[in-house]
Design a protein around this motif. Structure first.
Motif, mmCIF file in Angstrom:
data_model
loop_
_atom_site.group_PDB
_atom_site.id
_atom_site.type_symbol
_atom_site.label_atom_id
_atom_site.label_comp_id
_atom_site.label_asym_id
_atom_site.label_seq_id
_atom_site.Cartn_x
_atom_site.Cartn_y
_atom_site.Cartn_z
ATOM 1 N N UNK A 130 0.858 -1.187 0.000
ATOM 2 C CA UNK A 130 0.000 0.000 0.000
ATOM 3 C C UNK A 130 0.893 1.236 0.000
ATOM 4 N N UNK A 131 0.371 2.301 -0.573
ATOM 5 C CA UNK A 131 1.100 3.565 -0.642
ATOM 6 C C UNK A 131 0.390 4.538 0.291
ATOM 7 N N UNK A 132 1.136 5.127 1.215
ATOM 8 C CA UNK A 132 0.547 6.057 2.183
ATOM 9 C C UNK A 132 1.082 7.467 1.943
ATOM 10 N N UNK A 133 0.171 8.413 1.751
ATOM 11 C CA UNK A 133 0.508 9.834 1.582
ATOM 12 C C UNK A 133 1.480 10.102 0.434
ATOM 13 N N UNK A 134 1.120 9.720 -0.792
ATOM 14 C CA UNK A 134 2.057 9.926 -1.905
ATOM 15 C C UNK A 134 2.243 11.406 -2.260
ATOM 16 N N UNK A 135 3.408 11.934 -1.932
ATOM 17 C CA UNK A 135 3.692 13.343 -2.169
ATOM 18 C C UNK A 135 4.548 13.592 -3.395
ATOM 19 N N UNK A 149 6.665 -5.648 -6.630
ATOM 20 C CA UNK A 149 5.541 -5.407 -5.737
ATOM 21 C C UNK A 149 4.260 -5.115 -6.502
ATOM 22 N N UNK A 150 3.150 -5.325 -5.813
ATOM 23 C CA UNK A 150 1.831 -5.069 -6.390
ATOM 24 C C UNK A 150 1.063 -4.130 -5.463
ATOM 25 N N UNK A 151 1.100 -2.812 -5.744
ATOM 26 C CA UNK A 151 0.307 -1.892 -4.921
ATOM 27 C C UNK A 151 -1.183 -2.194 -5.085
ATOM 28 N N UNK A 152 -1.903 -2.193 -3.959
ATOM 29 C CA UNK A 152 -3.334 -2.506 -4.008
ATOM 30 C C UNK A 152 -4.214 -1.352 -3.539
ATOM 31 N N UNK A 153 -3.617 -0.341 -2.898
ATOM 32 C CA UNK A 153 -4.441 0.751 -2.360
ATOM 33 C C UNK A 153 -3.565 1.959 -2.038
ATOM 34 N N UNK A 154 -4.155 3.143 -2.147
ATOM 35 C CA UNK A 154 -3.522 4.372 -1.661
ATOM 36 C C UNK A 154 -4.334 4.849 -0.462
ATOM 37 N N UNK A 211 -3.652 -5.736 3.603
ATOM 38 C CA UNK A 211 -3.030 -6.107 2.323
ATOM 39 C C UNK A 211 -2.105 -7.281 2.603
ATOM 40 N N UNK A 212 -1.960 -8.207 1.630
ATOM 41 C CA UNK A 212 -1.134 -9.387 1.869
ATOM 42 C C UNK A 212 -1.487 -10.031 3.190
ATOM 43 N N UNK A 213 -0.476 -10.293 4.025
ATOM 44 C CA UNK A 213 -0.703 -10.870 5.354
ATOM 45 C C UNK A 213 -0.704 -9.802 6.446
ATOM 46 N N UNK A 214 -0.813 -8.542 6.036
ATOM 47 C CA UNK A 214 -0.602 -7.434 6.965
ATOM 48 C C UNK A 214 -1.905 -6.714 7.294
#
Ligand SMILES: [Zn+2]
Ligand SMILES: [Zn+2]
Length: 212
Positions: free
Chosen positions: A27-32, A51-56, A122-125
């Motif tokens: 996951x991507x958090x706070x993409x600046x 990697x496979x991003x699944x959410x922002x 996401x994933x196992x997290x």
């Protein structure tokens, strides 16, 4: 085990976090990220690590934290979520973006809202969402108990706290959020903040000048 990759983007030196685990989901958090070289820095990392991003996910919607949302949504075709109370802040960004030199800012479409008590998976997290208003009205932080960290946004910094002079900010509310939601986390939890280096809950409880 979840990994935390930090990128420092845009003239505000904002920390963008890419979280990923052994499944490759991220996951991507706070993409600046703003210009092409910044966007490429993140997307190159994703590609090089398979990697496979699944959410922002955003902690809040100030300009320095949302500059890259639209480009990454387009690149990966993934949803963007934040707390409903920060929607007005996101909508306001386009009205002041060019004053800050970001005339190419593109307002991203919101795909869903998150709130306290829910989890981001996401994933196992799994990341627990806590509500920490004060710097922004809909500010959230994301807690990972397995690896003992919190992605805190602009709430608690090393020896400092988030500013509250921006629209929607409130100093008393911010102090209460930190006491009630952050300082009740275990002392050994790492705080990955929206700016500057990481700190820990215990260090800030002992040393942060706003809580002497
Ligand atoms: Zn902020
Ligand atoms: Zn910020």
């Amino acid at each position: 085990m979840v990994q935390v990759q930090t990128f420092v983007f845009n003239p505000f030196s904002e920390n963008t976090y890419l979280l990923y685990d052994e499944t490759g989901e991220a996951i991507i958090i706070d993409p600046g990220c703003y210009d092409r070289s910044e966007v490429n820095e993140l997307t190159d990392f994703v590609q090089q690590h398979g990697l496979k991003p699944v959410q922002i996910v955003n902690t809040h919607a100030h300009i320095d934290h949302v500059l890259g949302v639209a480009a990454l949504k387009r690149k990966y075709g993934i949803p963007f979520v934040l707390h409903k109370l920060d929607e007005p802040l996101l909508k306001a960004v386009k009205t002041y973006a060019s004053n800050y030199g970001f005339s190419a800012f593109e307002e991203p479409e919101i795909d869903g809202f998150i709130k306290e008590g829910e989890t981001i998976e996401f994933g196992n997290t799994s990341l627990k969402i806590i509500f920490v208003p004060g710097h922004a009205p809909g500010h959230v932080a994301l807690v990972n108990d397995a690896e003992k960290f919190v992605i805190g946004g602009d709430v608690l910094f090393r020896m400092s706290i988030g500013r509250t002079d921006l629209p929607g900010g409130d100093h008393t509310t911010l102090l209460r959020s930190i006491r009630k939601e952050m300082f009740t986390l275990p002392d050994d939890y790492t705080v990955y903040a929206g700016h500057m280096e990481p700190t820990t809950i215990g260090f800030e409880k002992r040393n942060n000048p706003f809580f002497k």
